[in-house]
Design a protein around this motif. Structure first.
Motif, mmCIF file in Angstrom:
data_model
loop_
_atom_site.group_PDB
_atom_site.id
_atom_site.type_symbol
_atom_site.label_atom_id
_atom_site.label_comp_id
_atom_site.label_asym_id
_atom_site.label_seq_id
_atom_site.Cartn_x
_atom_site.Cartn_y
_atom_site.Cartn_z
ATOM 1 N N UNK A 14 -1.193 -78.834 25.207
ATOM 2 C CA UNK A 14 -1.679 -79.060 23.848
ATOM 3 C C UNK A 14 -2.251 -80.471 23.696
ATOM 4 N N UNK A 15 -1.539 -81.458 24.236
ATOM 5 C CA UNK A 15 -1.994 -82.842 24.132
ATOM 6 C C UNK A 15 -3.353 -83.021 24.799
ATOM 7 N N UNK A 16 -3.530 -82.420 25.984
ATOM 8 C CA UNK A 16 -4.816 -82.520 26.663
ATOM 9 C C UNK A 16 -5.946 -81.914 25.856
ATOM 10 N N UNK A 17 -5.692 -80.779 25.208
ATOM 11 C CA UNK A 17 -6.721 -80.160 24.371
ATOM 12 C C UNK A 17 -6.999 -81.017 23.138
ATOM 13 N N UNK A 18 -5.950 -81.608 22.573
ATOM 14 C CA UNK A 18 -6.165 -82.494 21.427
ATOM 15 C C UNK A 18 -7.006 -83.701 21.832
ATOM 16 N N UNK A 19 -6.724 -84.262 23.014
ATOM 17 C CA UNK A 19 -7.497 -85.409 23.496
ATOM 18 C C UNK A 19 -8.961 -85.034 23.731
ATOM 19 N N UNK A 20 -9.224 -83.753 23.988
ATOM 20 C CA UNK A 20 -10.594 -83.286 24.199
ATOM 21 C C UNK A 20 -11.286 -82.898 22.893
ATOM 22 N N UNK A 21 -10.599 -83.066 21.773
ATOM 23 C CA UNK A 21 -11.238 -82.813 20.481
ATOM 24 C C UNK A 21 -10.912 -81.478 19.842
ATOM 25 N N UNK A 22 -9.995 -80.704 20.421
ATOM 26 C CA UNK A 22 -9.600 -79.429 19.826
ATOM 27 C C UNK A 22 -8.515 -79.670 18.771
ATOM 28 N N UNK A 23 -8.340 -78.683 17.912
ATOM 29 C CA UNK A 23 -7.269 -78.716 16.917
ATOM 30 C C UNK A 23 -6.256 -77.625 17.262
ATOM 31 N N UNK A 24 -5.057 -78.038 17.640
ATOM 32 C CA UNK A 24 -3.991 -77.071 17.931
ATOM 33 C C UNK A 24 -3.317 -76.756 16.599
ATOM 34 N N UNK A 25 -3.651 -75.614 16.024
ATOM 35 C CA UNK A 25 -3.202 -75.313 14.663
ATOM 36 C C UNK A 25 -1.863 -74.587 14.626
ATOM 37 N N UNK A 26 -1.460 -73.982 15.750
ATOM 38 C CA UNK A 26 -0.256 -73.141 15.771
ATOM 39 C C UNK A 26 0.295 -73.132 17.192
ATOM 40 N N UNK A 27 1.591 -73.195 17.321
ATOM 41 C CA UNK A 27 2.207 -73.167 18.650
ATOM 42 C C UNK A 27 3.479 -72.343 18.605
ATOM 43 N N UNK A 28 3.809 -71.744 19.738
ATOM 44 C CA UNK A 28 5.015 -70.931 19.841
ATOM 45 C C UNK A 28 5.899 -71.464 20.970
ATOM 46 N N UNK A 29 7.152 -71.756 20.635
ATOM 47 C CA UNK A 29 8.133 -72.175 21.635
ATOM 48 C C UNK A 29 9.511 -71.697 21.182
ATOM 49 N N UNK A 30 10.185 -70.940 22.035
ATOM 50 C CA UNK A 30 11.456 -70.305 21.672
ATOM 51 C C UNK A 30 12.658 -71.196 21.969
ATOM 52 N N UNK A 31 12.550 -72.096 22.932
ATOM 53 C CA UNK A 31 13.672 -72.923 23.385
ATOM 54 C C UNK A 31 13.975 -73.998 22.339
ATOM 55 N N UNK A 32 15.133 -73.888 21.699
ATOM 56 C CA UNK A 32 15.464 -74.811 20.606
ATOM 57 C C UNK A 32 15.696 -76.238 21.092
ATOM 58 N N UNK A 33 15.981 -76.442 22.389
ATOM 59 C CA UNK A 33 16.188 -77.809 22.884
ATOM 60 C C UNK A 33 14.879 -78.595 22.951
ATOM 61 N N UNK A 34 13.739 -77.903 22.757
ATOM 62 C CA UNK A 34 12.426 -78.537 22.851
ATOM 63 C C UNK A 34 11.819 -78.795 21.481
ATOM 64 N N UNK A 35 12.296 -78.100 20.468
ATOM 65 C CA UNK A 35 11.636 -78.121 19.162
ATOM 66 C C UNK A 35 11.453 -79.530 18.601
ATOM 67 N N UNK A 36 12.481 -80.359 18.684
ATOM 68 C CA UNK A 36 12.386 -81.703 18.129
ATOM 69 C C UNK A 36 11.309 -82.531 18.797
ATOM 70 N N UNK A 284 4.140 -90.098 35.616
ATOM 71 C CA UNK A 284 3.526 -89.404 36.752
ATOM 72 C C UNK A 284 2.836 -88.120 36.294
ATOM 73 N N UNK A 285 3.331 -87.538 35.207
ATOM 74 C CA UNK A 285 2.702 -86.346 34.627
ATOM 75 C C UNK A 285 1.508 -86.701 33.734
ATOM 76 N N UNK A 286 1.260 -87.993 33.535
ATOM 77 C CA UNK A 286 0.146 -88.536 32.732
ATOM 78 C C UNK A 286 0.397 -88.494 31.233
ATOM 79 N N UNK A 287 1.670 -88.418 30.813
ATOM 80 C CA UNK A 287 1.989 -88.561 29.396
ATOM 81 C C UNK A 287 1.895 -90.036 29.006
ATOM 82 N N UNK A 288 1.344 -90.345 27.843
ATOM 83 C CA UNK A 288 1.325 -91.740 27.372
ATOM 84 C C UNK A 288 2.737 -92.185 26.986
ATOM 85 N N UNK A 289 2.977 -93.486 27.009
ATOM 86 C CA UNK A 289 4.309 -94.010 26.700
ATOM 87 C C UNK A 289 4.732 -93.719 25.273
ATOM 88 N N UNK A 290 3.772 -93.524 24.358
ATOM 89 C CA UNK A 290 4.134 -93.243 22.968
ATOM 90 C C UNK A 290 4.664 -91.820 22.781
#
Length: 460
Positions: A14-36, A284-290
């Protein structure tokens, strides 16, 4: 453009698509440990927390594209490889079903290299066929993240599809041909010692480096069977989702060889062997520090980072999709399949059956052609100084087995092939074009790989 994300995880794709100018309007993730983590880093995206098995097309807002990577454990060469016999493997089908029902303009699917192994390749082809039957032109490729300025060897399969009405195909980004990003450049500035955790609750009070937490659990025999250290001037091993399998920090020397299935930490240097921290893995995965990761169990931190698509690679793919969409609708040039014939017998059988075949998949000598795309208009066969041009039937190539081709008089040496029909067995000439002027692409590993180009470029 607007996209919906599936199996979103922490949102690397999602972050890569946002950086390319897309709008991620909706996302699905079932694992509650990731939601936050997802909601903190993607505050403008609506997060649907339902099980994908319960979703219907009406639950998903209208958008231009679907992006997502179904769980990989069922296909991973490091796992049990249960494929569709694992309920996680069947989630791939659930994702395809939603694509069929919602019919976005495009989709992207990511998964591990094991999905194209001999064990799973037929299943993989069935996924492609299902998407093609749903009305998409489907391309796929195996990419290594290191080729796109990401400091790790990470091979992943990507599938990209465009709805057939757009009348276009997709080209995957070429390797950037830049020096690899080394571990020194990626994490060399993180000199502080990480906070160490095993089963303790992680303290979310951070100092200079958020998520600079390292797992201290034991190293099992499987881990100790191989060297797990890459040096500062190399790229990392693949960042994995299990904390116990995390690569070791480059401050340590290469592990000492004992036997084919045993390595040990170099004596007197044992104190240098530690796993990379969650933040170092994220770098190493190329995530920014923020980009912040929230977890109380350190293993959840490693899981989020390791399962993610590197944002930098996602951005490359997103930009190529955008370019492809921009160019679709332009007038298509006449395509040519340029291919090698082995001997006179193969040429004779080709003309008798008005059928030409090429290897499919990622095998040596295989043709990478979108599933659902129509055959090029022409077939140019060559062998040494002999060159013949034929007109082909413009329809989708069919897959045939080696036994089916053998029954027609051919002598294939592999398993499955793409087959193309010739309109006629008579060689043709195109006014103003001389086959003697054609310069073919260089062979790879002494093999003439078939490829598709257009008539103008072939004679330019």
């Amino acid at each position: 453009m607007k996209v919906a994300s599936f199996f979103a995880g922490c949102g690397g794709l999602d972050l890569g698509f946002e950086q390319a100018g897309y709008e991620v309007i909706w996302a699905n993730e079932f694992d509650k440990t990731i939601h936050g983590t997802y909601q903190f880093n993607h505050p403008n995206t609506y997060l649907c927390k339902s099980d994908i098995c319960t979703l219907k097309a009406t639950d998903i807002p209208d958008c231009d594209g679907f992006i997502g990577g179904p769980p990989c454990q069922s296909w991973s060469e490091g796992g049990k490889q249960l494929g569709l016999n694992d309920k996680r493997g069947r989630l791939f089908i659930d994702y395809i079903q939603l694509i069929k029902e919602k019919r976005p303009k495009f989709f992207i699917i990511e998964n591990v290299q094991g999905i194209i192994s001999d064990k799973h390749f037929k299943t993989f082809l069935s996924f492609l066929s299902s998407l093609e039957c749903a009305g998409y032109v489907v391309s796929y490729s195996l990419l290594n993240a290191a080729d796109y300025c990401i400091p790790q060897d990470r091979f992943r399969v990507f599938i990209v599809g465009f709805i057939k009405e757009l009348n276009g195909t997709f080209k995957f980004p070429k390797p950037l041909n830049k020096p690899f990003v080394t571990l020194q450049k990626a994490i060399g500035d993180i000199t502080e010692k990480p906070r160490l955790y095993n089963n303790e609750r992680v303290n979310q009070e951070y100092g200079k480096w958020a998520n600079h937490d390292a797992f201290t659990g034991p190293f099992d025999a499987k881990f100790m069977a191989r060297n797990r250290v890459r040096s500062w001037n190399e790229v990392s091993f693949t960042i994995q989702a299990q904390a116990k399998n995390c690569p070791l920090h480059p401050q340590a020397p290469t592990m000492k060889y004992i036997s084919p299935n045993q390595r040990v930490f170099l004596p007197c240097y044992e104190h240098l062997y530690r796993r990379l921290s969650v933040r170092e893995c994220a770098r190493i995965q190329s995530f920014p520090d923020k980009f912040r990761f929230f977890y109380t169990d350190i293993k959840d931190g490693y899981k989020m980072v390791g399962n993610a698509v590197p944002p930098r690679l996602a951005k490359c793919l997103a930009l190529n999709i955008k370019n492809a969409l921009d160019s679709m609708g332009e007038k298509k040039r006449a395509g040519v399949l340029v291919a090698y014939y082995k001997d006179e017998h193969q040429l004779r059988m080709t003309l008798r059956n008005k059928l030409y075949y090429v290897r499919t998949g990622f095998r040596r000598g295989a043709l990478q052609m979108p599933v659902g795309a129509t055959s090029p208009k022409y077939l140019l066969l060559h062998n040494s100084n002999s060159r013949f041009l034929y007109t082909m039937v413009e329809e989708c190539p069919k897959i045939m087995s080696a036994s089916e081709l053998s029954h027609l008089g051919f002598m294939p040496s592999g398993n499955e092939y793409l087959t193309f029909k010739l309109e006629d067995a008579e060689c043709i000439n195109i006014e103003g074009l001389d086959l003697a002027d054609v310069k073919f692409r260089e062979k790879k590993r002494d093999i003439a790989i078939p490829y598709v180009t257009n008539i103008q470029e072939l004679f330019s």
